[in-house]
Design a protein around this motif. Structure first.
Motif, PDB file in Angstrom:
ATOM      1  N   ILE A  14     -27.423 -11.280  16.548  1.00  0.00           N
ATOM      2  CA  ILE A  14     -27.629 -12.737  15.723  1.00  0.00           C
ATOM      3  C   ILE A  14     -29.231 -12.932  15.339  1.00  0.00           C
ATOM      4  CG2 ILE A  14     -28.006 -15.293  16.214  1.00  0.00           C
ATOM      5  CD1 ILE A  14     -25.646 -15.009  18.232  1.00  0.00           C
ATOM      6  N   ASP A  15     -30.015 -12.170  15.899  1.00  0.00           N
ATOM      7  CA  ASP A  15     -31.608 -12.511  15.390  1.00  0.00           C
ATOM      8  C   ASP A  15     -31.552 -11.493  14.065  1.00  0.00           C
ATOM      9  OD1 ASP A  15     -32.583 -14.363  17.182  1.00  0.00           O
ATOM     10  OD2 ASP A  15     -33.366 -12.756  18.368  1.00  0.00           O
ATOM     11  N   ALA A  16     -30.971 -10.390  14.222  1.00  0.00           N
ATOM     12  CA  ALA A  16     -31.120  -9.416  12.932  1.00  0.00           C
ATOM     13  C   ALA A  16     -30.391 -10.087  11.626  1.00  0.00           C
ATOM     14  CB  ALA A  16     -30.271  -8.006  13.403  1.00  0.00           C
ATOM     15  N   SER A  20     -32.295 -10.961   8.153  1.00  0.00           N
ATOM     16  CA  SER A  20     -31.907 -10.183   7.199  1.00  0.00           C
ATOM     17  C   SER A  20     -31.039 -11.094   6.060  1.00  0.00           C
ATOM     18  CB  SER A  20     -31.040  -9.011   7.632  1.00  0.00           C
ATOM     19  OG  SER A  20     -29.675  -9.312   8.182  1.00  0.00           O
ATOM     20  N   GLY A  21     -30.506 -12.059   6.501  1.00  0.00           N
ATOM     21  CA  GLY A  21     -29.742 -13.128   5.481  1.00  0.00           C
ATOM     22  C   GLY A  21     -28.584 -12.604   5.690  1.00  0.00           C
ATOM     23  N   THR A  22     -27.825 -11.727   6.350  1.00  0.00           N
ATOM     24  CA  THR A  22     -26.482 -11.183   6.202  1.00  0.00           C
ATOM     25  C   THR A  22     -25.569 -12.379   7.153  1.00  0.00           C
ATOM     26  OG1 THR A  22     -26.953  -9.728   8.190  1.00  0.00           O
ATOM     27  CG2 THR A  22     -27.284  -8.879   6.212  1.00  0.00           C
ATOM     28  N   LYS A  23     -24.241 -11.783   6.915  1.00  0.00           N
ATOM     29  CA  LYS A  23     -23.280 -12.926   7.647  1.00  0.00           C
ATOM     30  C   LYS A  23     -22.722 -12.304   8.740  1.00  0.00           C
ATOM     31  CE  LYS A  23     -22.613 -15.546   3.391  1.00  0.00           C
ATOM     32  NZ  LYS A  23     -22.679 -16.704   3.170  1.00  0.00           N
ATOM     33  N   GLU A  30     -26.840  -2.161   9.454  1.00  0.00           N
ATOM     34  CA  GLU A  30     -26.891  -1.157   8.357  1.00  0.00           C
ATOM     35  C   GLU A  30     -28.145  -1.630   7.509  1.00  0.00           C
ATOM     36  OE1 GLU A  30     -24.479   0.287   4.280  1.00  0.00           O
ATOM     37  OE2 GLU A  30     -23.344  -0.520   6.098  1.00  0.00           O
ATOM     38  N   LEU A  31     -28.403  -2.753   7.111  1.00  0.00           N
ATOM     39  CA  LEU A  31     -29.543  -3.162   6.346  1.00  0.00           C
ATOM     40  C   LEU A  31     -30.966  -2.827   7.003  1.00  0.00           C
ATOM     41  CD1 LEU A  31     -30.570  -4.345   3.365  1.00  0.00           C
ATOM     42  CD2 LEU A  31     -30.643  -6.681   5.078  1.00  0.00           C
ATOM     43  N   VAL A  32     -30.935  -2.925   8.279  1.00  0.00           N
ATOM     44  CA  VAL A  32     -32.168  -2.717   9.160  1.00  0.00           C
ATOM     45  C   VAL A  32     -32.286  -1.305   9.258  1.00  0.00           C
ATOM     46  CG1 VAL A  32     -33.013  -2.756  11.499  1.00  0.00           C
ATOM     47  CG2 VAL A  32     -32.211  -4.904  10.443  1.00  0.00           C
ATOM     48  N   LEU A  33     -31.340  -0.619   9.540  1.00  0.00           N
ATOM     49  CA  LEU A  33     -31.318   1.024   9.481  1.00  0.00           C
ATOM     50  C   LEU A  33     -32.027   1.428   8.151  1.00  0.00           C
ATOM     51  CD1 LEU A  33     -28.440   1.958  11.814  1.00  0.00           C
ATOM     52  CD2 LEU A  33     -31.036   2.332  12.133  1.00  0.00           C
ATOM     53  N   ARG A  34     -31.223   1.135   7.121  1.00  0.00           N
ATOM     54  CA  ARG A  34     -31.786   1.520   5.851  1.00  0.00           C
ATOM     55  C   ARG A  34     -33.257   1.425   5.626  1.00  0.00           C
ATOM     56  NH1 ARG A  34     -27.699   3.420   2.596  1.00  0.00           N
ATOM     57  NH2 ARG A  34     -25.438   2.642   3.333  1.00  0.00           N
ATOM     58  N   ASP A  35     -33.808   0.150   5.909  1.00  0.00           N
ATOM     59  CA  ASP A  35     -35.202  -0.265   5.829  1.00  0.00           C
ATOM     60  C   ASP A  35     -36.026   0.630   6.479  1.00  0.00           C
ATOM     61  OD1 ASP A  35     -37.329  -2.086   4.925  1.00  0.00           O
ATOM     62  OD2 ASP A  35     -37.321  -2.366   6.795  1.00  0.00           O
ATOM     63  N   TYR A  36     -35.844   0.749   7.791  1.00  0.00           N
ATOM     64  CA  TYR A  36     -36.229   1.868   8.776  1.00  0.00           C
ATOM     65  C   TYR A  36     -36.419   3.202   8.199  1.00  0.00           C
ATOM     66  CZ  TYR A  36     -37.313   4.350  12.891  1.00  0.00           C
ATOM     67  OH  TYR A  36     -38.263   4.885  14.031  1.00  0.00           O
TER      68      TYR A  36
END
Length: 66
Positions: A14-16, A20-23, A30-36
């Motif tokens: 939920i925090d992620a 990230s503004g995702t639903k 996926e967004l967090v891993l791509r950014d990392y």
């Protein structure tokens, strides 16, 4: 594309999602891993790869106490 299934703490997901503004949790992860991964690649580009760091460390002369 291959897929992997992981189990996450609900509050972490939920925090992620909120940051990230995702639903949904999948998009957030996926967004967090791509950014990392992108950050890691940028760091390697700036500093060289891990082998470069080891090479530089090994070639430095050591200080001896007298």
């Amino acid at each position: 594309m291959a897929q992997a299934t992981v189990t996450l703490d609900a509050n972490l997901a939920i925090d992620a999602m909120m940051l990230s503004g995702t639903k949904n949790p999948q998009d957030a992860v996926e967004l967090v891993l791509r950014d990392y991964l992108a950050r890691g690649r940028r760091t390697e580009t700036r500093t060289g790869d891990a082998a470069d760091g080891q090479r530089l460390t090994e070639s430095r002369p050591t200080e001896h106490e007298d």
